[in-house]
Design a protein around this motif. Structure first.
Motif, PDB file in Angstrom:
ATOM      1  N   ARG A   1       1.124  -1.063   0.565  1.00  0.00           N
ATOM      2  CA  ARG A   1       0.042  -0.148  -0.252  1.00  0.00           C
ATOM      3  C   ARG A   1       0.438   0.800  -0.232  1.00  0.00           C
ATOM      4  O   ARG A   1       0.591   2.272  -0.558  1.00  0.00           O
ATOM      5  N   ASP A   2       2.070   0.760   0.822  1.00  0.00           N
ATOM      6  CA  ASP A   2       3.208   2.737   0.319  1.00  0.00           C
ATOM      7  C   ASP A   2       3.572   2.739  -0.630  1.00  0.00           C
ATOM      8  O   ASP A   2       3.904   1.930  -1.890  1.00  0.00           O
ATOM      9  N   PRO A   3       3.180   3.723  -1.140  1.00  0.00           N
ATOM     10  CA  PRO A   3       4.028   3.633  -2.761  1.00  0.00           C
ATOM     11  C   PRO A   3       5.449   3.914  -2.559  1.00  0.00           C
ATOM     12  O   PRO A   3       6.046   4.046  -3.842  1.00  0.00           O
ATOM     13  N   TYR A   4       5.876   3.824  -1.742  1.00  0.00           N
ATOM     14  CA  TYR A   4       7.760   2.748  -1.585  1.00  0.00           C
ATOM     15  C   TYR A   4       8.139   1.926  -1.176  1.00  0.00           C
ATOM     16  O   TYR A   4       9.096   1.199  -1.663  1.00  0.00           O
ATOM     17  N   HIS A   5       6.665   1.111  -1.094  1.00  0.00           N
ATOM     18  CA  HIS A   5       7.028  -0.408  -1.143  1.00  0.00           C
ATOM     19  C   HIS A   5       8.199  -1.125  -0.510  1.00  0.00           C
ATOM     20  O   HIS A   5       9.283  -1.985  -0.700  1.00  0.00           O
ATOM     21  N   SER A   6       8.167  -0.075   1.123  1.00  0.00           N
ATOM     22  CA  SER A   6       9.283  -0.925   1.711  1.00  0.00           C
ATOM     23  C   SER A   6       8.593  -2.144   3.401  1.00  0.00           C
ATOM     24  O   SER A   6       7.701  -2.044   3.838  1.00  0.00           O
TER      25      SER A   6
ATOM     26  N   GLY B   1      -7.140 -11.416   0.243  1.00  0.00           N
ATOM     27  CA  GLY B   1      -8.534 -11.243  -0.587  1.00  0.00           C
ATOM     28  C   GLY B   1      -7.842  -9.836  -1.430  1.00  0.00           C
ATOM     29  O   GLY B   1      -9.457  -9.155  -2.786  1.00  0.00           O
ATOM     30  N   GLU B   2      -7.276  -8.921  -0.824  1.00  0.00           N
ATOM     31  CA  GLU B   2      -7.032  -7.631  -1.849  1.00  0.00           C
ATOM     32  C   GLU B   2      -6.059  -7.609  -2.371  1.00  0.00           C
ATOM     33  O   GLU B   2      -4.808  -8.589  -2.205  1.00  0.00           O
ATOM     34  N   ALA B   3      -5.582  -7.043  -4.089  1.00  0.00           N
ATOM     35  CA  ALA B   3      -5.552  -7.165  -5.161  1.00  0.00           C
ATOM     36  C   ALA B   3      -4.322  -6.034  -4.993  1.00  0.00           C
ATOM     37  O   ALA B   3      -4.832  -5.046  -5.152  1.00  0.00           O
ATOM     38  N   PHE B   4      -3.229  -6.070  -5.409  1.00  0.00           N
ATOM     39  CA  PHE B   4      -2.070  -5.394  -5.241  1.00  0.00           C
ATOM     40  C   PHE B   4      -1.360  -5.187  -6.904  1.00  0.00           C
ATOM     41  O   PHE B   4      -0.870  -6.123  -7.366  1.00  0.00           O
ATOM     42  N   THR B   5      -1.114  -4.243  -7.797  1.00  0.00           N
ATOM     43  CA  THR B   5      -0.170  -4.591  -8.834  1.00  0.00           C
ATOM     44  C   THR B   5       1.148  -4.129  -9.129  1.00  0.00           C
ATOM     45  O   THR B   5       0.727  -2.627  -7.938  1.00  0.00           O
ATOM     46  N   LEU B   6       2.011  -4.473  -8.885  1.00  0.00           N
ATOM     47  CA  LEU B   6       3.705  -3.578  -9.595  1.00  0.00           C
ATOM     48  C   LEU B   6       3.720  -3.701 -10.954  1.00  0.00           C
ATOM     49  O   LEU B   6       3.491  -4.671 -11.358  1.00  0.00           O
ATOM     50  N   ALA B   7       3.700  -2.070 -11.532  1.00  0.00           N
ATOM     51  CA  ALA B   7       4.238  -1.918 -12.930  1.00  0.00           C
ATOM     52  C   ALA B   7       5.988  -2.538 -13.353  1.00  0.00           C
ATOM     53  O   ALA B   7       6.569  -2.555 -12.142  1.00  0.00           O
ATOM     54  N   ALA B   8       5.346  -2.608 -14.382  1.00  0.00           N
ATOM     55  CA  ALA B   8       7.311  -2.490 -14.948  1.00  0.00           C
ATOM     56  C   ALA B   8       8.172  -2.109 -14.054  1.00  0.00           C
ATOM     57  O   ALA B   8       7.349  -0.235 -14.204  1.00  0.00           O
ATOM     58  N   GLY B   9       9.284  -1.624 -13.643  1.00  0.00           N
ATOM     59  CA  GLY B   9      10.240  -1.392 -13.288  1.00  0.00           C
ATOM     60  C   GLY B   9      10.033  -0.603 -11.878  1.00  0.00           C
ATOM     61  O   GLY B   9      10.733  -0.772 -11.305  1.00  0.00           O
ATOM     62  N   GLU B  10       8.799  -1.028 -11.695  1.00  0.00           N
ATOM     63  CA  GLU B  10       8.842  -0.539  -9.743  1.00  0.00           C
ATOM     64  C   GLU B  10       9.503  -2.300  -9.123  1.00  0.00           C
ATOM     65  O   GLU B  10       9.679  -2.783  -9.481  1.00  0.00           O
ATOM     66  N   SER B  11       9.861  -1.574  -7.299  1.00  0.00           N
ATOM     67  CA  SER B  11      10.237  -2.445  -7.035  1.00  0.00           C
ATOM     68  C   SER B  11      10.014  -2.993  -5.707  1.00  0.00           C
ATOM     69  O   SER B  11       9.290  -1.924  -5.090  1.00  0.00           O
TER      70      SER B  11
END
Length: 311
Positions: free
Chosen positions: A14-19, A254-264
């Motif tokens: 959920r965090d934009p920085y994905h840490s 039950g919650e879907a999360f998508t990481l785009a190409a290049g996201e880390s």
């Protein structure tokens, strides 16, 4: 199901920085891979710290009180611990703390085999969260914390102070704390240590996704992520990331999360300190620097911190 891991993963996604906290890297396989990393030619911290202990073990042991209780955070393989215990004057006992129960059991077996006269009281614990020492500890003169390997550099500055303060409380006013700290140096030395040509660090990093799949039933493809080490100068640090090669969607609780190409997914940070700056962090937590030992190149330092009653 590991509810704490689920909570931390959802928070990271959920965090934009994905840490995500780096402690999740250290399941049984992760601990084994990290042990392999410490033996790589490019990974200077472990051999440099070993060199400091080899060169100064007598002085380090003499600076610690006889009859002390040694409390180690993140006990790992105990390769540094056994020689230290053997050098101490009549240690009252050894309390190893580690987040991996299986790896802790192996380390305890090793210590008991090599230093049978020292009672061992293990505790499975995540030292980045509140924890207590195990009950029934043997009588001892003082408690001595042991935190080698520059692991404290994996914590954010505020979290490092919180940990130092927590240890101050657990160990007592007259305690001592022996801490390994990785010092500032050029990126030419740092980068190969966190992105080795053998690919062991990449396997260590990707193992986090394997663990998440196993414990949470997610569908990460570890091979769809590249390991990447990034150097930053302010403050000096290395960050490890798992970078998506292609758009990836996973479902967690039950919650879907998508990481785009290049996201880390940011999996670990390793801060590099000057002695003066680390001393200010320690002071903020109630510790004072008593003395330190370093290698000839100034890559690494072993610091002896003391509480108000120590020194």
């Amino acid at each position: 199901m590991n509810t704490r891991l689920q909570h931390d993963l959802i928070s990271a996604l959920r965090d934009p920085y994905h840490s995500i906290p780096p402690t999740w890297l250290y399941d049984q396989r992760g601990s084994e891979l990290f042990e392999a990393i410490t033996r790589l030619p490019s990974y200077y911290p472990t051999r440099t710290e070993f060199g400091i202990f080899d060169a100064h073990r007598g002085a380090i042991a003499a600076a610690l009180p006889a009859g002390c209780l040694l409390v180690e955070l993140g006990s790992g393989s105990s390769r540094k611990t056994v020689p230290l215990l053997q050098s101490l004057s009549a240690p009252a006992g050894y309390v190893p703390l580690d987040i991996s129960a299986d790896y802790l059991a192996d380390a305890v077996e090793e210590v008991r085999a090599r230093v049978p006269e020292v009672p061992v009281h293990p505790r499975v614990a995540d030292f980045t969260r509140d924890f207590d020492l195990p009950p029934g500890l043997p009588p001892h003169t003082r408690r001595v914390g042991f935190f080698p390997g520059s692991t404290i550099g994996n914590l954010r500055e505020g979290d490092a102070v919180v940990l130092l303060r927590r240890c101050r409380r657990l160990l007592g006013d007259d305690a001592a704390f022996l801490v390994g700290v990785d010092l500032e140096k050029s990126p030419e030395i740092l980068m190969p240590a966190y992105d080795d040509p053998e690919g062991v660090t990449a396997a260590f990093n990707r193992n986090l996704l394997t663990r998440i799949n196993r414990e949470l039933g997610t569908g990460f493809d570890p091979e769809a992520f590249d390991h990447e080490a990034r150097y930053f100068s302010n403050p000096p640090r290395i960050e490890m990331h798992l970078v998506c090669r292609k758009t990836t969607t996973v479902e967690v609780a039950g919650e879907a999360f998508t990481l785009a190409a290049g996201e880390s997914l940011h999996t670990e940070t390793s801060h590099k300190y000057s002695l003066a700056y680390f001393q200010t962090l320690a002071a903020a937590a109630g510790w004072s620097l008593d003395r330190h030992w370093s290698d000839p190149d100034g890559y690494f330092a072993v610091l002896l911190l003391c509480g108000d009653g120590g020194g």
